[in-house]
Design a protein around this motif. Structure first.
Motif, PDB file in Angstrom:
ATOM      1  N   GLN A 128      46.792  38.646  35.381  1.00 35.58           N
ATOM      2  CA  GLN A 128      45.379  39.227  34.987  1.00 35.58           C
ATOM      3  C   GLN A 128      44.301  38.251  35.178  1.00 35.58           C
ATOM      4  N   GLU A 129      44.598  36.844  34.860  1.00 37.82           N
ATOM      5  CA  GLU A 129      43.537  35.899  35.188  1.00 37.82           C
ATOM      6  C   GLU A 129      43.190  35.822  36.446  1.00 37.82           C
ATOM      7  N   LEU A 130      44.363  35.944  37.615  1.00 34.18           N
ATOM      8  CA  LEU A 130      43.767  35.829  38.929  1.00 34.18           C
ATOM      9  C   LEU A 130      43.124  37.017  39.228  1.00 34.18           C
ATOM     10  N   HIS A 131      43.437  38.221  38.704  1.00 40.29           N
ATOM     11  CA  HIS A 131      42.695  39.488  39.020  1.00 40.29           C
ATOM     12  C   HIS A 131      41.118  39.127  38.733  1.00 40.29           C
ATOM     13  N   ASP A 132      41.084  38.708  37.360  1.00 41.28           N
ATOM     14  CA  ASP A 132      39.831  38.467  36.626  1.00 41.28           C
ATOM     15  C   ASP A 132      38.960  37.461  37.551  1.00 41.28           C
ATOM     16  N   ARG A 133      39.501  36.459  38.101  1.00 44.35           N
ATOM     17  CA  ARG A 133      38.843  35.527  38.753  1.00 44.35           C
ATOM     18  C   ARG A 133      38.496  36.084  40.136  1.00 44.35           C
ATOM     19  N   GLU A 134      39.464  36.918  40.768  1.00 48.25           N
ATOM     20  CA  GLU A 134      39.077  37.453  42.196  1.00 48.25           C
ATOM     21  C   GLU A 134      37.865  38.317  42.055  1.00 48.25           C
ATOM     22  N   GLU A 135      37.833  39.007  40.817  1.00 50.48           N
ATOM     23  CA  GLU A 135      36.606  39.837  40.811  1.00 50.48           C
ATOM     24  C   GLU A 135      35.243  39.183  40.478  1.00 50.48           C
ATOM     25  N   SER A 136      35.457  38.064  39.623  1.00 50.70           N
ATOM     26  CA  SER A 136      34.348  37.209  39.739  1.00 50.70           C
ATOM     27  C   SER A 136      33.647  36.781  40.607  1.00 50.70           C
ATOM     28  N   ALA A 137      34.820  36.356  41.706  1.00 56.56           N
ATOM     29  CA  ALA A 137      34.271  35.553  42.768  1.00 56.56           C
ATOM     30  C   ALA A 137      33.723  36.809  43.801  1.00 56.56           C
ATOM     31  N   ALA A 138      34.299  37.807  43.568  1.00 57.50           N
ATOM     32  CA  ALA A 138      33.756  38.818  44.578  1.00 57.50           C
ATOM     33  C   ALA A 138      32.392  39.368  44.018  1.00 57.50           C
ATOM     34  N   ALA A 139      31.844  39.195  42.550  1.00 57.62           N
ATOM     35  CA  ALA A 139      30.820  39.538  42.320  1.00 57.62           C
ATOM     36  C   ALA A 139      29.813  38.487  42.496  1.00 57.62           C
ATOM     37  N   ILE A 140      30.195  37.022  42.814  1.00 55.41           N
ATOM     38  CA  ILE A 140      29.329  35.959  43.185  1.00 55.41           C
ATOM     39  C   ILE A 140      29.063  36.263  44.541  1.00 55.41           C
ATOM     40  N   ARG A 141      29.986  36.616  45.378  1.00 59.35           N
ATOM     41  CA  ARG A 141      29.898  36.775  47.007  1.00 59.35           C
ATOM     42  C   ARG A 141      28.649  37.867  47.176  1.00 59.35           C
ATOM     43  N   GLU A 142      28.794  38.926  46.346  1.00 58.91           N
ATOM     44  CA  GLU A 142      27.882  39.925  46.349  1.00 58.91           C
ATOM     45  C   GLU A 142      26.432  39.391  46.177  1.00 58.91           C
ATOM     46  N   GLU A 143      26.277  38.537  44.962  1.00 54.25           N
ATOM     47  CA  GLU A 143      24.962  38.167  44.590  1.00 54.25           C
ATOM     48  C   GLU A 143      24.667  37.116  45.604  1.00 54.25           C
TER      49      GLU A 143
END
Length: 104
Positions: free
Chosen positions: A61-76
């Motif tokens: 779950q932590e991995l999934h959360d960090r992957e989502e966070s990284a994707a959001a940062i890349r979009e920004e």
């Protein structure tokens, strides 16, 4: 001071403001790069931990959360890069106006 010089002075003041905005956007871009790098390091760490303990759902779950966070940062980051490009174009257009106001 002639109207043409005053206009050029106003344009130069506006240019200084725009360059400040570009600088702020560049600083934001650097912060986003640091943030995504940190997220990617966390992803690698979590992947290694999951490799040692594949049944640990909390790690997954932590991995999934960090992957989502990284994707959001890349979009920004993408949006910030577009903002920088737009601001750079605005500075270039203003430079042309300044040159024309100075008779060049």
């Amino acid at each position: 001071m002639s109207i043409q010089n005053r206009s050029a002075l106003d344009l130069m003041r506006h240019r200084v403001d725009l360059v400040g905005a570009v600088s702020a956007l560049t600083a934001k871009a650097l912060k986003l790069t640091q943030a995504v790098s940190g997220a990617e390091m966390d992803i690698l760490r979590l992947e290694l931990e999951i490799g040692r303990d594949p049944a640990n759902e909390q790690l997954v779950q932590e991995l999934h959360d960090r992957e989502e966070s990284a994707a959001a940062i890349r979009e920004e980051q993408t949006g910030c890069a577009q903002d920088i490009a737009a601001a750079d174009r605005e500075v270039a257009a203003l430079d042309a106006l300044i040159a024309a106001a100075k008779g060049g």
